[in-house]
Motif scaffolding. Sequence first.
Motif, PDB file in Angstrom:
ATOM      1  N   MET A  99     -16.988 -56.705 -48.970  1.00 22.74           N
ATOM      2  CA  MET A  99     -15.733 -56.852 -49.707  1.00 22.74           C
ATOM      3  C   MET A  99     -15.953 -56.493 -51.178  1.00 22.74           C
ATOM      4  O   MET A  99     -16.951 -56.873 -51.776  1.00 22.74           O
ATOM      5  CB  MET A  99     -15.239 -58.310 -49.657  1.00 22.74           C
ATOM      6  N   GLU A 100     -14.968 -55.795 -51.728  1.00 23.62           N
ATOM      7  CA  GLU A 100     -15.033 -55.504 -53.156  1.00 23.62           C
ATOM      8  C   GLU A 100     -13.779 -56.088 -53.806  1.00 23.62           C
ATOM      9  O   GLU A 100     -12.670 -55.911 -53.290  1.00 23.62           O
ATOM     10  CB  GLU A 100     -15.094 -53.989 -53.373  1.00 23.62           C
ATOM     11  N   PHE A 101     -13.965 -56.798 -54.924  1.00 23.51           N
ATOM     12  CA  PHE A 101     -12.836 -57.441 -55.594  1.00 23.51           C
ATOM     13  C   PHE A 101     -12.608 -56.820 -56.967  1.00 23.51           C
ATOM     14  O   PHE A 101     -13.563 -56.434 -57.648  1.00 23.51           O
ATOM     15  CB  PHE A 101     -13.101 -58.939 -55.762  1.00 23.51           C
ATOM     16  N   PHE A 102     -11.354 -56.730 -57.357  1.00 25.21           N
ATOM     17  CA  PHE A 102     -11.029 -56.201 -58.683  1.00 25.21           C
ATOM     18  C   PHE A 102      -9.685 -56.788 -59.095  1.00 25.21           C
ATOM     19  O   PHE A 102      -8.987 -57.394 -58.276  1.00 25.21           O
ATOM     20  CB  PHE A 102     -10.970 -54.662 -58.660  1.00 25.21           C
ATOM     21  N   TYR A 103      -9.360 -56.650 -60.382  1.00 20.85           N
ATOM     22  CA  TYR A 103      -8.031 -57.049 -60.851  1.00 20.85           C
ATOM     23  C   TYR A 103      -7.094 -55.854 -60.748  1.00 20.85           C
ATOM     24  O   TYR A 103      -7.499 -54.711 -60.992  1.00 20.85           O
ATOM     25  CB  TYR A 103      -8.083 -57.492 -62.318  1.00 20.85           C
ATOM     26  N   ARG A 104      -5.818 -56.170 -60.418  1.00 19.61           N
ATOM     27  CA  ARG A 104      -4.806 -55.130 -60.433  1.00 19.61           C
ATOM     28  C   ARG A 104      -3.634 -55.637 -61.258  1.00 19.61           C
ATOM     29  O   ARG A 104      -3.209 -56.789 -61.102  1.00 19.61           O
ATOM     30  CB  ARG A 104      -4.354 -54.792 -59.012  1.00 19.61           C
ATOM     31  N   CYS A 105      -3.106 -54.810 -62.145  1.00 18.55           N
ATOM     32  CA  CYS A 105      -1.954 -55.225 -62.953  1.00 18.55           C
ATOM     33  C   CYS A 105      -0.724 -55.346 -62.060  1.00 18.55           C
ATOM     34  O   CYS A 105      -0.387 -54.411 -61.329  1.00 18.55           O
ATOM     35  CB  CYS A 105      -1.695 -54.234 -64.088  1.00 18.55           C
ATOM     36  N   SER A 106      -0.060 -56.488 -62.135  1.00 19.94           N
ATOM     37  CA  SER A 106       1.115 -56.724 -61.292  1.00 19.94           C
ATOM     38  C   SER A 106       2.299 -55.866 -61.739  1.00 19.94           C
ATOM     39  O   SER A 106       3.263 -55.712 -61.006  1.00 19.94           O
ATOM     40  CB  SER A 106       1.494 -58.203 -61.342  1.00 19.94           C
ATOM     41  N   GLN A 107       2.210 -55.281 -62.925  1.00 14.14           N
ATOM     42  CA  GLN A 107       3.312 -54.445 -63.401  1.00 14.14           C
ATOM     43  C   GLN A 107       3.069 -52.956 -63.160  1.00 14.14           C
ATOM     44  O   GLN A 107       3.889 -52.277 -62.560  1.00 14.14           O
ATOM     45  CB  GLN A 107       3.491 -54.658 -64.911  1.00 14.14           C
ATOM     46  N   CYS A 108       1.931 -52.428 -63.649  1.00 14.19           N
ATOM     47  CA  CYS A 108       1.711 -50.977 -63.591  1.00 14.19           C
ATOM     48  C   CYS A 108       0.707 -50.571 -62.515  1.00 14.19           C
ATOM     49  O   CYS A 108       0.528 -49.389 -62.240  1.00 14.19           O
ATOM     50  CB  CYS A 108       1.245 -50.447 -64.949  1.00 14.19           C
ATOM     51  N   GLY A 109       0.031 -51.556 -61.895  1.00 16.17           N
ATOM     52  CA  GLY A 109      -0.892 -51.241 -60.807  1.00 16.17           C
ATOM     53  C   GLY A 109      -2.283 -50.812 -61.250  1.00 16.17           C
ATOM     54  O   GLY A 109      -3.136 -50.534 -60.409  1.00 16.17           O
ATOM     55  N   ALA A 110      -2.523 -50.754 -62.558  1.00 16.04           N
ATOM     56  CA  ALA A 110      -3.849 -50.322 -63.037  1.00 16.04           C
ATOM     57  C   ALA A 110      -4.938 -51.274 -62.548  1.00 16.04           C
ATOM     58  O   ALA A 110      -4.702 -52.464 -62.383  1.00 16.04           O
ATOM     59  CB  ALA A 110      -3.857 -50.262 -64.569  1.00 16.04           C
ATOM     60  N   ARG A 111      -6.122 -50.721 -62.314  1.00 18.80           N
ATOM     61  CA  ARG A 111      -7.258 -51.493 -61.804  1.00 18.80           C
ATOM     62  C   ARG A 111      -8.227 -51.834 -62.914  1.00 18.80           C
ATOM     63  O   ARG A 111      -8.482 -51.008 -63.782  1.00 18.80           O
ATOM     64  CB  ARG A 111      -8.008 -50.620 -60.793  1.00 18.80           C
ATOM     65  N   PHE A 112      -8.780 -53.054 -62.871  1.00 19.30           N
ATOM     66  CA  PHE A 112      -9.775 -53.478 -63.859  1.00 19.30           C
ATOM     67  C   PHE A 112     -10.907 -54.208 -63.162  1.00 19.30           C
ATOM     68  O   PHE A 112     -10.692 -54.861 -62.142  1.00 19.30           O
ATOM     69  CB  PHE A 112      -9.140 -54.430 -64.888  1.00 19.30           C
ATOM     70  N   GLU A 113     -12.079 -54.108 -63.762  1.00 15.42           N
ATOM     71  CA  GLU A 113     -13.205 -54.881 -63.271  1.00 15.42           C
ATOM     72  C   GLU A 113     -12.972 -56.361 -63.602  1.00 15.42           C
ATOM     73  O   GLU A 113     -12.419 -56.680 -64.667  1.00 15.42           O
ATOM     74  CB  GLU A 113     -14.464 -54.376 -63.983  1.00 15.42           C
ATOM     75  N   ILE A 114     -13.399 -57.245 -62.731  1.00 13.69           N
ATOM     76  CA  ILE A 114     -13.276 -58.683 -62.986  1.00 13.69           C
ATOM     77  C   ILE A 114     -14.407 -59.113 -63.904  1.00 13.69           C
ATOM     78  O   ILE A 114     -15.569 -58.857 -63.613  1.00 13.69           O
ATOM     79  CB  ILE A 114     -13.332 -59.479 -61.660  1.00 13.69           C
ATOM     80  N   GLY A 115     -14.053 -59.743 -65.027  1.00 16.67           N
ATOM     81  CA  GLY A 115     -15.096 -60.149 -65.977  1.00 16.67           C
ATOM     82  C   GLY A 115     -14.564 -61.183 -66.944  1.00 16.67           C
ATOM     83  O   GLY A 115     -13.349 -61.432 -66.997  1.00 16.67           O
ATOM     84  N   PRO A 116     -15.460 -61.798 -67.719  1.00 19.14           N
ATOM     85  CA  PRO A 116     -15.073 -62.929 -68.568  1.00 19.14           C
ATOM     86  C   PRO A 116     -14.138 -62.575 -69.725  1.00 19.14           C
ATOM     87  O   PRO A 116     -13.530 -63.475 -70.299  1.00 19.14           O
ATOM     88  CB  PRO A 116     -16.420 -63.452 -69.108  1.00 19.14           C
ATOM     89  N   ASP A 117     -14.029 -61.310 -70.068  1.00 19.69           N
ATOM     90  CA  ASP A 117     -13.171 -60.956 -71.204  1.00 19.69           C
ATOM     91  C   ASP A 117     -11.862 -60.307 -70.784  1.00 19.69           C
ATOM     92  O   ASP A 117     -11.128 -59.778 -71.611  1.00 19.69           O
ATOM     93  CB  ASP A 117     -13.922 -60.014 -72.153  1.00 19.69           C
ATOM     94  N   ARG A 118     -11.568 -60.332 -69.502  1.00 17.40           N
ATOM     95  CA  ARG A 118     -10.377 -59.633 -69.025  1.00 17.40           C
ATOM     96  C   ARG A 118      -9.310 -60.653 -68.625  1.00 17.40           C
ATOM     97  O   ARG A 118      -9.542 -61.473 -67.745  1.00 17.40           O
ATOM     98  CB  ARG A 118     -10.775 -58.753 -67.810  1.00 17.40           C
ATOM     99  N   TYR A 119      -8.161 -60.613 -69.291  1.00 16.94           N
ATOM    100  CA  TYR A 119      -7.072 -61.538 -68.954  1.00 16.94           C
ATOM    101  C   TYR A 119      -5.808 -60.791 -68.534  1.00 16.94           C
ATOM    102  O   TYR A 119      -5.427 -60.819 -67.386  1.00 16.94           O
ATOM    103  CB  TYR A 119      -6.782 -62.482 -70.121  1.00 16.94           C
ATOM    104  N   LEU A 120      -5.182 -60.083 -69.470  1.00 18.99           N
ATOM    105  CA  LEU A 120      -3.939 -59.370 -69.162  1.00 18.99           C
ATOM    106  C   LEU A 120      -4.192 -57.876 -69.170  1.00 18.99           C
ATOM    107  O   LEU A 120      -5.175 -57.401 -69.748  1.00 18.99           O
ATOM    108  CB  LEU A 120      -2.867 -59.715 -70.203  1.00 18.99           C
TER     109      LEU A 120
END
Length: 392
Positions: free
Chosen positions: A1-22
């Motif tokens: 399994m691979e996990f990542f953040y996705r913006c609920s508005q624009c769909g952009a993908r981000f790595e999950i990490g301690p400095d990532r919020y919005l």
Amino acid sequence: MEFFYRCSQCGARFEIGPDRYLCPSCSAGQEEGRPLRGILEVDWTGEPAAGGAMPDLFTLLPVPREYFAPIPVGHTPLWVPRRLRDAVGLPWLYLKDDGANPTFSFKDRASWLVAAAATMWGVSGVTVASTGNAASSMAGVGAAAGLAVTVFAPAAAPRAKLVQCRQYGAEVVTVEGGYREAYRRSLEHTARVGGINRNTAYNPLTIEGKKSVSFELVAALPAPDWVFVPTGDGVILSGVYKGFRDLHRLGIIPRIPTIVAVQAEGSSAIARALERHRVDASPAGVPLFDDYAAHTIADSISVDVPAAGYYAVEQLTRYDGRAVVVTDDAILRAQHELAATAGLFAEPAAAAAWAGLRAIRSEIPGDATVAVLLTGSGLKDVDAAARLFAST
Ligand SMILES: *Cc1c(COP(=O)(O)O)cnc(C)c1O
């Protein structure tokens, strides 16, 4: 399994990490005094090992099991309230008693994941702004995890919740001026001293952590038709949807249940926004959210600006959810009915969910499987619970 953040508005993908919020680009469009823009949600690729069976929750969380603090969060009792079932004519009614969590509220589900992530990242400090339960929860779960927790809370928060924070060893900063000021100060503090911030909806793991309740409901029921969710910021609601969405995507449940967001009459921003959205979906119409000063006896669902407001309305719309508004009077009566008929003493915010079911009982089919989320213990705010008796 691979996990990542996705913006609920624009769909952009981000790595999950301690400095990532919005999401940086969507949150750049943030309007003052409005719900958060650019909320991130946890998304995944791959297949959990379960092979079509109910997956283990931990296989669908972005933090491995070994990082979770040894404290029994979740797996709360599912009550079979025989006398209440008879009273409302719903033979498949269940009460999910989240007041049985370690710090006596549903918030532990989120704090547990946030604390696990902090441990995984080697971060030692967590800061949170809260009107009470998120703070006492982060303090308690943080204590079990060995984290230094700093709390910013309105001075008017119920006493028991502040005492809890101090007992758990958190540093407590009381703030005049309500949640908005506490929120601002908490972000400032995080920027100054480092560590991570647990503010609800702002930290995407708060939504993700709360999905565990849906996994528990599906494991037990196994396909609830209706779920009543007491709603302030809309983060429990969002977490409940996230859990059901994961399970739907895996083919475990045939459809997303009808989720009912229950709000207090004096704190009903999401219900009003949903109504506006349905009446007039055009962006040129009335703004979904306006300036608003909440006032209700149910402090845990009293919010001026619901942090996950846009996100909650989007999901309620997409999955045909409902919003119901109940008066403080109805909340106090519901609180007493739960206690006197089922033996479950819940705080007013939690009891609001039961008041919501009472309010729309006639619209629920008699054979429906119904779960009511009772999100906090009545002992969290005895002053509120005493009111009913003071006024009679
Ligand atoms: C926080 C809370 C809620 C509401 O959750 P939101 O995410 O703010 O909608 C409901 N009940 C209790 C007891 C809570 O602590």
